[in-house]
Design an enzyme around this catalytic site. Structure first.
Site, PDB file in Angstrom:
ATOM      1  N   GLU A  85       0.813  -1.214   0.000  1.00  0.00           N
ATOM      2  CA  GLU A  85       0.000   0.000   0.000  1.00  0.00           C
ATOM      3  C   GLU A  85       0.847   1.265   0.000  1.00  0.00           C
ATOM      4  OE1 GLU A  85      -0.457  -2.602   2.048  1.00  0.00           O
ATOM      5  OE2 GLU A  85      -2.278  -3.428   1.138  1.00  0.00           O
ATOM      6  N   PHE A 110      -6.342  -0.414   5.101  1.00  0.00           N
ATOM      7  CA  PHE A 110      -4.939  -0.392   4.668  1.00  0.00           C
ATOM      8  C   PHE A 110      -4.524   1.015   4.233  1.00  0.00           C
ATOM      9  CE2 PHE A 110      -6.285  -4.866   3.400  1.00  0.00           C
ATOM     10  CZ  PHE A 110      -5.981  -5.373   4.645  1.00  0.00           C
ATOM     11  N   ARG A 193     -18.992  -1.513  -2.579  1.00  0.00           N
ATOM     12  CA  ARG A 193     -18.619  -2.287  -3.750  1.00  0.00           C
ATOM     13  C   ARG A 193     -19.572  -3.457  -3.961  1.00  0.00           C
ATOM     14  NH1 ARG A 193     -15.782  -7.014  -4.286  1.00  0.00           N
ATOM     15  NH2 ARG A 193     -17.975  -7.603  -4.260  1.00  0.00           N
TER      16      ARG A 193
END
Lengths: 341, 278
Positions: A85, A110, A193
């Site tokens: 990340e 993250f 999502r």
């Protein structure tokens, strides 16, 4: 609410049906509710047809942030950075420096916990044109604290230059993608999502960056909400109406900068209970942002309450169970409000 | 190209050291030993390797030089002054209020400073994005990233090392300054970064290791790194000596952040002169 000890035996069978899934990706849409698949991925792929500057990056989560739709449509503009990340954010900064508009995706935990310094110093400090789009915000997975970004807004609100948005549904995500691409500077967007509910169409809603929108009016309660909690308070408002309680709903999808005029205008109307509802810890999110705004402006509602996640690491489990347990279900919202009136 | 005159690279390195000492004198302290140590690398970078326009630091065709180690800003300013990107009279403003030369390097402040680097481990990730972006634009420019040995303790550097080779970034050249000194002491003890060539090669990089105070060796390594046809990123590991060129500062055991007595600055400049050409 404290978590069960691992030394407390669990009953082998409970009463009635037990939700058996604590899946990573759980649907927010109630059974039979209209929904559309991967609105972010489709909107970005569509936008990229007319914008050659748009590139997409992910850290091993393209399939789980709906970016795979973009990757299939524009394979030459998709960068798989691997499970890294910090590099994801640094590389997005580098691409922005070279004139591109990167959309970088990962999970909210993250981005906020692991890559904070890279977003702060490599991107926000110079207000680079990077859009950070993060799945699993707040309590949207049953996977427990490793994947539940219950404090992402608290973390990011302190970062100068960063615009923060928390869309409600598929319609808003689709409209937000071109809007944030047009906005110069870094944006953090919380992403719903997969199969994302369609909620706001019946309210004739149009997303405008930085604008709060009054979706319905009512004399007794003012809900101020963001993200999918707007869907929940709209449902709760219908339940309350059946009991003769009038509830207004002000949807605040831009968490930073806040639409102060709209919030002060609605919260300043006399005689209403103000309830801020958010899919986030009670610490440092929309509720505390609005509380601070009201105090600074000298606006005093009849009463002020927050519906938010507790300042705890949350349980693992099935999402509907957890939403009920932590007070985010529509029924729980309606119950809470009746208790406060 | 800015290597426009017949001034030798050794003279450029001397001038960079001198500029750095003059800035150090303004504040009485700083990362002077690193600046003196890296001066030869910067001379070869700015007067042999890099393509740029001094009067147009953001010229699209330039090679990008990223300073991860924002702490070394004093060294880069010294080189940017010598390269004509910064005016010499700004040396006196180093680290003062409203200066364009803050003590830690920041992109928003200084012409020629490509990134904000004080938080370590950012340079190589950003370099990857820039190298990918240049490739998208079919640019022939290179991205250089000057890192330090202590910075290799940051995991993000190795995340980036993996990614760079997977993308086959042949337009990326990392430079690692190995001076074996970080904040808490010798980097070989604090970070334990050796064996360095094995590490970079294992990560898929072409690797050269040279004496970073040997200008001929640096020129050869930079030429090789730039001229290679391999579809790999490149790294030039430069072993440098802290405070190189000023023997009484080289001899200090702890010279990560030097505090120098007022009268010592003139002595340092004299020592630098005395060693010139030696």
């Amino acid at each position: 609410m404290t978590r069960l000890s691992k030394y407390t035996p669990r009953p082998k069978t409970g009463n009635g049906p037990r939700a058996t899934t604590s899946a990573m990706i759980a649907s927010l849409a109630p059974e039979g509710h209209p929904a559309r698949p991967a609105p972010f991925g489709h909107a970005l792929a569509e936008l990229a047809h007319s914008r050659a500057d748009i590139v997409g990056l992910t850290a091993d989560l393209g399939n789980y942030t709906d970016l795979h739709v973009f990757a299939v449509a524009h394979p030459d503009r998709f960068y798989q950075m691997g499970m890294a990340e910090q590099v994801l954010m640094g590389a997005a900064a580098g691409l922005a420096r070279e004139g591109f508009t990167p959309f970088a995706t990962t999970y909210a935990v993250f981005a906020s916990r692991r890559a904070y310094d890279f977003i702060c110093m490599a991107i926000a400090e110079e207000s680079l044109n990077v859009k950070i789009v993060c799945a699993l915000p707040g309590l949207t997975t049953g996977y427990g604290p490793s994947h539940q970004a219950t404090e992402d807004i608290a973390i990011f609100r302190g970062m100068p230059n960063l615009t923060i948005i928390d869309p409600c549904d598929a319609t808003e995500i689709e409209q937000a993608v071109p809007a944030i691409a047009d906005h110069p500077g870094p944006v953090y967007m919380r992403l719903l999502r997969g199969n994302v509910p369609v909620v706001l169409e019946e309210y004739g809603y149009r997303f405008e960056l930085g604008k709060a929108k009054l979706l319905r009016d009512g004399a007794d309660v003012l809900f101020v909400s963001s993200g999918f909690m707007t869907m929940r308070v709209l449902e709760a408002a219908k339940m309350l109406a059946a009991d003769g309680i009038g509830a207004a709903v002000l949807h605040v999808s831009t968490i930073k900068p806040l639409d102060e005029a709209a919030i002060l205008g609605e919260a300043g109307k006399p005689g209403r209970l103000v309830v801020v509802a958010e899919n986030h810890s009670i610490v440092g999110g929309l509720g505390e942002a609005i509380a601070g705004l009201l105090l600074r402006a000298g606006v005093r509602p009849a009463a002020f309450r927050q519906i938010a996640l507790p300042d705890e690491f949350l349980d693992a489990g099935a999402l509907p169970t957890l939403h009920e347990r932590y007070g985010l279900s529509s029924e729980a919202v309606a119950r809470s409000v009746k208790g406060w009136l | 190209m800015a290597n426009r005159s017949n001034v030798s690279l050794a003279d450029r390195a001397y001038n960079i050291r001198r500029n750095a000492l003059r800035m150090g004198q303004v504040q009485g302290q700083g990362y002077i030993a690193q600046a003196l140590g890296i001066a030869d690398v910067l001379a070869v970078s700015y007067f042999h390797a890099l393509t740029y326009r001094p009067d147009d630091p953001e010229w699209e065709g330039r090679d990008r030089f990223l300073l991860s180690i924002g702490h070394y800003a004093i060294a880069l300013y010294a080189a940017l002054v010598e390269a004509g990107i910064l005016p010499e009279d700004e040396i006196d403003t180093y680290g003062t209020d409203d200066s364009r030369l803050p003590m830690s390097g920041m992109a928003a402040y200084t012409p020629g400073m490509e990134i904000t680097g004080g938080s370590l481990g950012h340079g190589l990730p950003i370099a990857i994005g820039m190298a990918l972006g240049l490739r998208r634009k079919a640019s022939g420019a290179f991205v250089y990233n000057l890192l330090s040995d202590g910075e290799l303790g940051e995991g993000s550097t190795w995340e980036a090392a993996m990614a760079a080779s997977r993308f086959g970034l042949s337009n990326l050249i990392a430079i690692v300054d190995v001076n074996d000194m970080q904040a808490d002491g010798p980097a070989t003890k604090v970070s334990g970064f050796e064996p360095l060539e094995d590490k970079w090669r294992a990560f898929g990089w072409q690797c050269w290791r040279v004496n970073g105070n040997d200008i001929d060796a640096l020129v050869a390594a930079f030429d090789a790194a730039r001229g290679s046809r391999a579809a790999q990123p490149r790294v030039v590991i430069c072993d440098t000596r802290m405070a190189k060129g000023v023997p009484f500062l080289e001899a200090r055991e702890r010279n990560h952040f030097l505090r120098v007595e007022p009268e010592e600055w003139e002595l340092a400049l004299q020592a630098l002169d005395a060693g010139r050409g030696a």
